[in-house]
Design a protein around this motif. Structure first.
Motif, mmCIF file in Angstrom:
data_model
loop_
_atom_site.group_PDB
_atom_site.id
_atom_site.type_symbol
_atom_site.label_atom_id
_atom_site.label_comp_id
_atom_site.label_asym_id
_atom_site.label_seq_id
_atom_site.Cartn_x
_atom_site.Cartn_y
_atom_site.Cartn_z
ATOM 1 N N SER A 102 8.398 -19.200 -37.215
ATOM 2 C CA SER A 102 8.620 -18.286 -35.889
ATOM 3 C C SER A 102 9.976 -17.276 -37.095
ATOM 4 N N ASP A 103 10.538 -16.629 -37.072
ATOM 5 C CA ASP A 103 11.961 -16.397 -37.478
ATOM 6 C C ASP A 103 13.607 -16.215 -37.148
ATOM 7 N N TYR A 104 13.997 -17.347 -36.035
ATOM 8 C CA TYR A 104 15.142 -17.713 -35.528
ATOM 9 C C TYR A 104 16.540 -18.037 -36.678
ATOM 10 N N ALA A 105 15.496 -18.597 -37.127
ATOM 11 C CA ALA A 105 16.529 -19.297 -38.177
ATOM 12 C C ALA A 105 17.196 -17.653 -38.979
ATOM 13 N N THR A 106 16.852 -17.115 -38.294
ATOM 14 C CA THR A 106 17.191 -16.121 -39.700
ATOM 15 C C THR A 106 18.544 -15.435 -38.777
ATOM 16 N N GLY A 107 18.608 -15.118 -37.792
ATOM 17 C CA GLY A 107 19.292 -14.320 -37.268
ATOM 18 C C GLY A 107 20.768 -15.895 -36.360
ATOM 19 N N LEU A 108 20.389 -16.610 -36.536
ATOM 20 C CA LEU A 108 20.807 -17.897 -36.309
ATOM 21 C C LEU A 108 22.430 -17.615 -37.362
ATOM 22 N N SER A 167 19.060 -17.426 -44.903
ATOM 23 C CA SER A 167 19.247 -16.435 -43.941
ATOM 24 C C SER A 167 17.796 -15.257 -45.253
ATOM 25 N N ALA A 177 20.055 -23.087 -36.401
ATOM 26 C CA ALA A 177 19.663 -22.582 -37.780
ATOM 27 C C ALA A 177 18.549 -23.516 -38.614
ATOM 28 N N ARG A 227 15.797 -25.028 -36.860
ATOM 29 C CA ARG A 227 14.255 -23.575 -36.255
ATOM 30 C C ARG A 227 13.968 -22.904 -37.481
#
Length: 183
Positions: free
Chosen positions: A46-52, A111, A24, A27
């Motif tokens: 991108s928004d990958y870090a939120t999910g991670l 997040s 996270a 990303r």
């Protein structure tokens, strides 16, 4: 055997939570400033870090719940045997909760802040919008505290197990002994 399996499961959950928090951090969203006829705005990549970050948060929480259920949160069950192991168990219990709380706050704040991706428009003013993003290191701090929490919670479990060795049972005769009375 069961205690070794428990420590392995908790360790695996903590390692995965750490890996997700580190991912996270790498990303996290970056913003770009754009301007067109409709105004100025920010675009996030991108928004990958939120999910991670949320995944890391949930895995760390699962790890903490497992340890607390097995140890009965140090407040239920039989009393711990007095001694050095009990002192360490209590100290590590408190430390475990403090590091857990700090890790969860870092991961949750990271997040939430990373998910806050809106298009800032400055139609009425000439000032460009603030393309605020998450500061570098928030997920990294969360990852560090995930490691601290994992280490402290496993040490807590080890000392708890030592102090809980068949619980504290006072000696059979707890009264004051008196010698036989002779005249």
């Amino acid at each position: 055997m069961a205690s070794t399996l428990l420590l392995v499961v908790v360790c695996v959950l903590d390692v995965i939570a750490f890996a997700l928090a580190v991912a996270a951090e790498h990303r996290r969203a970056k913003a770009s400033y754009y301007s067109d006829a409709n105004g100025s705005y920010c675009v996030y990549d991108s928004d990958y870090a939120t999910g991670l970050g949320v995944g890391s948060l949930l895995l760390l929480m699962a790890s903490q719940v497992i340890i607390m259920l097995v140890t009965r949160c140090l407040c239920c069950g039989t009393a711990l045997r007095p001694g050095r192991s009990r002192v360490w168990a209590i100290t590590l219990f408190i430390t475990c909760w403090v590091t857990f709380f700090i890790a969860e706050v870092c991961l949750l704040a990271g997040s939430v802040r990373n998910a806050y991706h809106t298009r800032y428009r400055s139609v009425l003013s000439n000032h460009p919008p603030s393309c605020a993003t998450l500061r570098k290191g928030v997920f990294g701090a969360g990852a560090a505290f995930v490691v601290f929490t994992g280490i402290v919670s496993e040490l807590f479990y080890v000392y708890y197990s030592e102090a809980n060795n068949e619980g504290f049972q006072p000696a059979r005769e707890t009264g004051i002994r008196m010698g036989t009375y002779h005249k």
